[in-house]
Design an enzyme around this catalytic site. Structure first.
Site, PDB file in Angstrom:
ATOM      1  N   THR A   1     -11.269  -9.606  15.558  1.00  0.00           N
ATOM      2  CA  THR A   1     -10.734 -10.524  14.557  1.00  0.00           C
ATOM      3  C   THR A   1     -11.875 -11.186  13.792  1.00  0.00           C
ATOM      4  O   THR A   1     -11.813 -11.347  12.567  1.00  0.00           O
ATOM      5  CB  THR A   1      -9.867 -11.590  15.237  1.00  0.00           C
ATOM      6  OG1 THR A   1      -8.804 -10.952  15.940  1.00  0.00           O
ATOM      7  CG2 THR A   1      -9.287 -12.553  14.224  1.00  0.00           C
TER       8      THR A   1
ATOM      9  N   HIS B   1     -15.993 -16.925  27.361  1.00  0.00           N
ATOM     10  CA  HIS B   1     -15.941 -16.695  25.930  1.00  0.00           C
ATOM     11  C   HIS B   1     -15.971 -15.183  25.749  1.00  0.00           C
ATOM     12  O   HIS B   1     -16.879 -14.506  26.239  1.00  0.00           O
ATOM     13  CB  HIS B   1     -17.143 -17.344  25.251  1.00  0.00           C
ATOM     14  CG  HIS B   1     -17.118 -17.280  23.752  1.00  0.00           C
ATOM     15  ND1 HIS B   1     -16.588 -16.216  23.058  1.00  0.00           N
ATOM     16  CD2 HIS B   1     -17.570 -18.141  22.810  1.00  0.00           C
ATOM     17  CE1 HIS B   1     -16.718 -16.426  21.760  1.00  0.00           C
ATOM     18  NE2 HIS B   1     -17.301 -17.597  21.577  1.00  0.00           N
ATOM     19  N   ASP B   2     -15.001 -14.625  25.036  1.00  0.00           N
ATOM     20  CA  ASP B   2     -14.915 -13.169  24.963  1.00  0.00           C
ATOM     21  C   ASP B   2     -16.185 -12.535  24.409  1.00  0.00           C
ATOM     22  O   ASP B   2     -16.574 -11.434  24.834  1.00  0.00           O
ATOM     23  CB  ASP B   2     -13.671 -12.719  24.179  1.00  0.00           C
ATOM     24  CG  ASP B   2     -13.497 -13.394  22.831  1.00  0.00           C
ATOM     25  OD1 ASP B   2     -14.437 -14.066  22.363  1.00  0.00           O
ATOM     26  OD2 ASP B   2     -12.404 -13.256  22.249  1.00  0.00           O
TER      27      ASP B   2
ATOM     28  N   ALA C   1      -7.549 -12.812  19.905  1.00  0.00           N
ATOM     29  CA  ALA C   1      -6.783 -13.636  18.975  1.00  0.00           C
ATOM     30  C   ALA C   1      -5.541 -12.938  18.442  1.00  0.00           C
ATOM     31  O   ALA C   1      -4.645 -13.593  17.912  1.00  0.00           O
ATOM     32  CB  ALA C   1      -7.673 -14.067  17.815  1.00  0.00           C
TER      33      ALA C   1
ATOM     34  N   GLY D   1     -13.286  -3.610  18.652  1.00  0.00           N
ATOM     35  CA  GLY D   1     -12.412  -2.776  17.846  1.00  0.00           C
ATOM     36  C   GLY D   1     -13.092  -2.166  16.640  1.00  0.00           C
ATOM     37  O   GLY D   1     -12.749  -1.055  16.207  1.00  0.00           O
TER      38      GLY D   1
END
Length: 476
Positions: free
Chosen positions: A264, A241-242, A13, A411
């Site tokens: 995100t 879908h990630d 995103a 992340g």
């Protein structure tokens, strides 16, 4: 089995990347071929500024990344694309009618009333198994249908499927992402009855395929642009879908572990063999989303690192010279705050001045808001950790999974302060890594489809455990 190469296009995103991977039975080597920002744009639409994705700009960046791979690896085996969920492009006669709407655009609010007037929320949950989020695809589709934008003869393609169409000219919907529309049955087919009740045109929904199925060869024009010789690589369906791809790469024992795919958004849940459709799960706003190999990702969305990235953006807009690494270092030296805020409060969903919204949350309750950027960052981290910990324990209660370990990937696995706070607040060990879980899961599904790997998800995860660094955080 031999060693071969594949390319993963991973669109998040806030940024995208093209990963060039070499894979074999004991080999998992990733090289970043390209990284680029994903910056939405506001476009005036008569009476408001609407938020859209710049997918054509993203596609240009994807082609540049794939061209870089082609220059060094003309024997590339396949390409797979994953992205965020729920958003879609609308095509008419094969032509994209405009840049897709961003799920944070305000138009989705009207769709909630339109859908719930036709189907009660409890029935929606029984049918689709999805948590309530005002931007779920069926709410967006209801707005398009009501506005006369969605017509018979049109076709919708979710974002990764849209990129597959750009590359191959083929129209498909991959199941893991299609499961986030709210319009799939438990058997992974389009829900005919629900589509009829929402008065959506049948032919907008493309044929469904599964992760590991081939989409098709590159279009001749694309092969020429990328300078691939011969037929070039095949475009392969992955867990598009990630989060579905990320969960493939979580080196976990799914019978005892929870995962947090932290970018995100923070997607907190467990992997199951089938849906859990209960009133308790609906009340807690847990979702049943499709996973690779027919697994179910039973999870809850927490606002995630969006809170940090929007805060940094606002401070920089104000002229402050701040960066996340520096603020996290300062925040780690501060005492743990006495109070945390509700990271799931809907006020934090839209773009804008996040620090002021968080400060207002505290002030409305007679609590002292953080007075400095570092203090605000510490409050965000602790609030996210509290939400993560609460969700981990709740998912165990709802499913009966005896969670004894939490895996953080994405992340957030780089954020030592967040990982330690999550361990402390959950009372469970946190295993952080891999950071590039989404790209790795994308790569593994392609490699298995190409015969470079064999085995079930547990076998693929064992390769991840052998070849990537995992950092352990024990509760203090």
């Amino acid at each position: 089995m031999s060693t071969g190469t594949v390319a993963a296009v991973d669109l998040g995103a806030t940024s995208g990347r093209v990963i060039h991977a070499r894979v074999g039975a004991d080999t998992l080597e990733l090289t970043e071929a390209a990284r680029f920002p994903n910056t939405p744009v506001r476009v005036w639409e008569g009476n408001r500024a609407a938020l859209h994705w710049d997918v054509t700009g993203l596609y240009a960046s994807v082609l540049e990344g794939l061209a870089s791979v082609a220059r060094t690896d003309p024997a590339l085996c396949s390409i797979g694309v994953d992205s965020w969920a729920v958003d879609y492009g609308l095509l008419r006669s094969g032509r994209l009618l405009g840049e897709p709407y961003h799920y944070r655009d305000e138009r989705t609010e009207r769709g909630v009333d339109l859908v719930h007037a036709a189907v009660e929320p409890a029935e929606l949950y029984r049918e689709g198994g999805l948590q309530f989020l005002p931007f779920n695809s069926l709410y967006q589709l209801a707005v398009d249908a009501a506005d006369g934008v969605l017509l018979p003869g049109d076709q919708i393609l979710l974002i990764p499927d849209l990129f597959g169409y750009f590359l191959t000219g083929k129209h498909y919907a991959e199941r893991t992402n299609a499961s986030t529309t709210g319009l799939l049955t438990a058997d992974g087919t389009w829900n005919d009855i629900l589509i009829d009740r929402l008065e959506l045109p049948w032919d907008v929904f493309p044929p469904l395929i599964s992760a590991g199925d081939p989409i098709g060869p590159l279009l001749l024009s694309v092969r020429r642009e990328l300078s691939f010789s011969g037929s070039g690589p095949t475009v392969m369906a992955v867990g598009s879908h990630d989060t579905a791809s990320a969960v493939v790469a979580v080196p976990m024992d799914a019978s005892r572990a929870a995962f947090i795919s932290c970018g995100t958004w923070g997607l907190v849940g467990v992997e199951l063999e089938g849906r859990v459709i209960t009133g308790e799960g609906r009340a807690a706003n847990f979702t049943n989303e499709g996973g690779v190999d027919g697994r179910i990702r039973y999870l809850h969305n927490v606002m995630g690192l969006w809170l940090l990235s929007e805060s940094i953006r606002e401070w920089q807009r104000r002229g402050l010279h701040v960066d996340l690494a520096g603020l996290l270092a300062e925040a780690a030296e501060l005492p743990r705050p006495a109070d945390v805020f509700d990271a799931d409060d809907p006020r934090f969903l839209a773009p804008g001045d996040m620090p002021s919204r968080i400060a207002a949350w505290f002030q409305e309750r007679g609590l002292r808001a953080p007075a400095s950027p570092a203090g605000m960052v510490r409050a965000i981290v602790e609030s996210l950790a509290a939400a993560f910990a609460q969700t981990v324990h709740r998912v165990g209660e709802l499913t009966g999974v005896p969670v004894d370990t939490v895996h953080v990937v994405g992340g957030g696995a780089r954020n030592a302060l967040l990982c330690q706070a999550t361990a402390d607040r959950s009372g469970l060990p946190v295993l952080a890594g891999p950071v590039e879980a989404t790209a790795i899961g994308n790569v593994l599904v392609q490699a298995r489809a190409a015969g470079l790997l064999t085995g079930d998800l547990e076998t693929l995860r064992a390769l991840v455990a052998r070849t990537t660094q995992i950092v352990r955080y024990d509760p203090r």
